[in-house]
Design an enzyme around this catalytic site. Sequence first.
Site, short mmCIF file in Angstrom:
data_model
loop_
_atom_site.label_atom_id
_atom_site.label_comp_id
_atom_site.label_asym_id
_atom_site.label_seq_id
_atom_site.Cartn_x
_atom_site.Cartn_y
_atom_site.Cartn_z
N ASP A 7 2.12 -7.63 -5.15
CA ASP A 7 1.68 -6.83 -4.01
C ASP A 7 1.38 -7.83 -2.90
O ASP A 7 0.36 -8.51 -2.92
CB ASP A 7 0.43 -6.03 -4.41
CG ASP A 7 -0.25 -5.36 -3.23
OD1 ASP A 7 0.31 -5.40 -2.12
OD2 ASP A 7 -1.34 -4.78 -3.42
N LYS A 69 1.85 -10.25 7.94
CA LYS A 69 2.72 -9.19 7.42
C LYS A 69 3.11 -8.23 8.55
O LYS A 69 4.16 -7.59 8.51
CB LYS A 69 1.98 -8.45 6.31
CG LYS A 69 2.76 -7.33 5.67
CD LYS A 69 2.04 -6.82 4.45
CE LYS A 69 2.64 -5.55 3.91
NZ LYS A 69 1.91 -5.07 2.73
N GLU A 146 4.94 0.54 -1.75
CA GLU A 146 3.59 0.42 -2.31
C GLU A 146 3.08 1.72 -2.92
O GLU A 146 2.59 1.72 -4.05
CB GLU A 146 2.62 -0.10 -1.23
CG GLU A 146 2.85 -1.58 -0.94
CD GLU A 146 2.34 -2.05 0.41
OE1 GLU A 146 1.60 -1.30 1.08
OE2 GLU A 146 2.68 -3.18 0.81
N ASP A 169 -2.21 5.59 1.39
CA ASP A 169 -2.35 4.14 1.18
C ASP A 169 -2.74 3.48 2.51
O ASP A 169 -1.91 3.35 3.41
CB ASP A 169 -0.99 3.61 0.68
CG ASP A 169 -1.02 2.11 0.40
OD1 ASP A 169 -2.05 1.48 0.66
OD2 ASP A 169 0.00 1.59 -0.09
#
Length: 579
Positions: A7, A69, A146, A169
Amino acid sequence: MTILGIDLGTTNSLCAIFEKERPVLIPSPHGRFLTPSVVARLDDGQILVGDAAKELRITKPECCVSRFKRWMGTQESVQLGKQSFTAPELSSFVLRSLKSDAEKYLGHPVSKAVITVPAYFNDLQRRATRFAGELAGLEVARVINEPTAAALTYGFYDRDLRKKLMVIDLGGGTFDVTIMEVFERMLEIISSSGESMLGGEDFTDRMAANVLMKYGLQSEVVEHKHPLQFARLKQKCESAKLQLLASETVSIGLPDENGNMDPTKPSVSVHREEFAKWMEPLLGRLMRPIERALRDANLEVSQLDEVLLVGGATRMDCLRHFLTDQLQRTPLCEYNPDEVVAMGAAIQAALIEENAAVEDMVMTDVCPHTLGIEISKYLGGQFLPGYFEPVIHRNTTIPVSKEKTFETVAANQTEVLVRVFQGEGRRSADNLLLGELKVDGIPLGPAGTSFDVRFSYDPSGILEVEVVIGKTGKSRRAVIAHPETKMDTAQIDLIVRKLQQIKFYPRDLVENQFLLSYSEQLLGDLPGGLREELNGLMDVFEDSMRRGDPDYFEQAKQQLLFWLSSRGFPFDGGPSAGT
Ligand code: AMP
């Protein structure tokens, strides 16, 4: 051969493996499962990753970088000392560190991984993630979403689950909503939506800005003029935000301009309710992707069986209250929201390895964005370039292969340039250019020679485009691998210029522009069938504006307005209505 499940988060990253018939998290040398996604470069060129880099962020913020990211898939880079780094390069340091922790734990080298990405990442962002893996010496066996990984964990442990689930999420930097159906270990993703620029870190930033306001300061000014003070205050706000889970009130002191805490200065206190009030605009932004995912899945909130929370930021009290209110149920959070994604990645790794412990699990996913090509439309007696025609609509189950037929627009046209885009905009310039494919050898003849464009898209985000010229059977195939991000604004300018030449009463023109842009905005939010209907009506409307025939124009406009109101999106005349 062990495949790692990783992850790769905005704030923290985790690694897991599938061992003894279950997912197991790998600890870092500090004995922790979370590795902060922070990279630092020391003056001597040494690179630090994780906790050590995070510590350094307070005293030497200029040497450290986090949140990279968020720039995945862009050309952005950051300068650390004499070197500049892109997001995949920085991510590769984090991946390398996780790989090394896993190798220490396992006692042997590893070279393969499954890496998770936000469901809403586009193809450029996915490819940048793969590239980061390769830079770290990892063959990326699969890039998975994810929320899908989180659902795999739920599905793995609860074998009798038979439910329609919404997975929410909210990580450090991205927000995803996924709706799925789980039925006897078969996991079917129905729709997904999200925002790649909304996460827990925005909540911290907003808190810092409001705390500074309490001190009579402006956050932009402090950030620009006193970066050490700003970095330290953000760190204080980050821990205060976490404390609000247990305490009703937190107090935050103001660091001095060098980032040192001054105990003689009074601190300000923030109550949980005040924090919730500050966060309202960010919470409100969660609803658009949630509604879009529901619309795409053709479901009402009441038809969902469960709402699952994933990602560290879903721990926030105000977020849980907000979602309970909006979704009319208390969200579930059975597994640690920080860990559930990495565990799911390890389960996916086990699926790839065909591990017996998961042999009865089946999973289907969807493509998160629409894929299509650029076309010219015949409007007002002429072909206008720059329009986007979907071939695979978003939220189509993948792997998928779809074909659409197109025609040449000019007589004796011997070649076509197929430009492939991803996105929801009606015009290609509003979408992301993934690549192009030139096909020549079309026999001379009148306009209207047909050619078929076939898109084949698989769960790793690999898109194969095949073009077959009808008469000759001649074909060209390309795997879209080296996309460009440049948008073709010249074509848009051309359309805008042409629009301006049309003679209309100004009052009409303004309102019509609003009607068009209102419809255009709506278009991106609609699922396939409705979108095609609206797109068709917009074409007619635009065409009628050009032709200047008042009857035709009025008819086209009324049709569009009627469609909008009958589908529940009435147009109120735009900002100038009633004036
Ligand atoms: P992730 O990317 O899933 O690791 O999530 C990281 C984000 O979750 C960061 O922005 C954290 O500030 C946030 N977070 C973690 N725990 C909490 C908490 N107890 N309250 C509020 N935010 C949290």
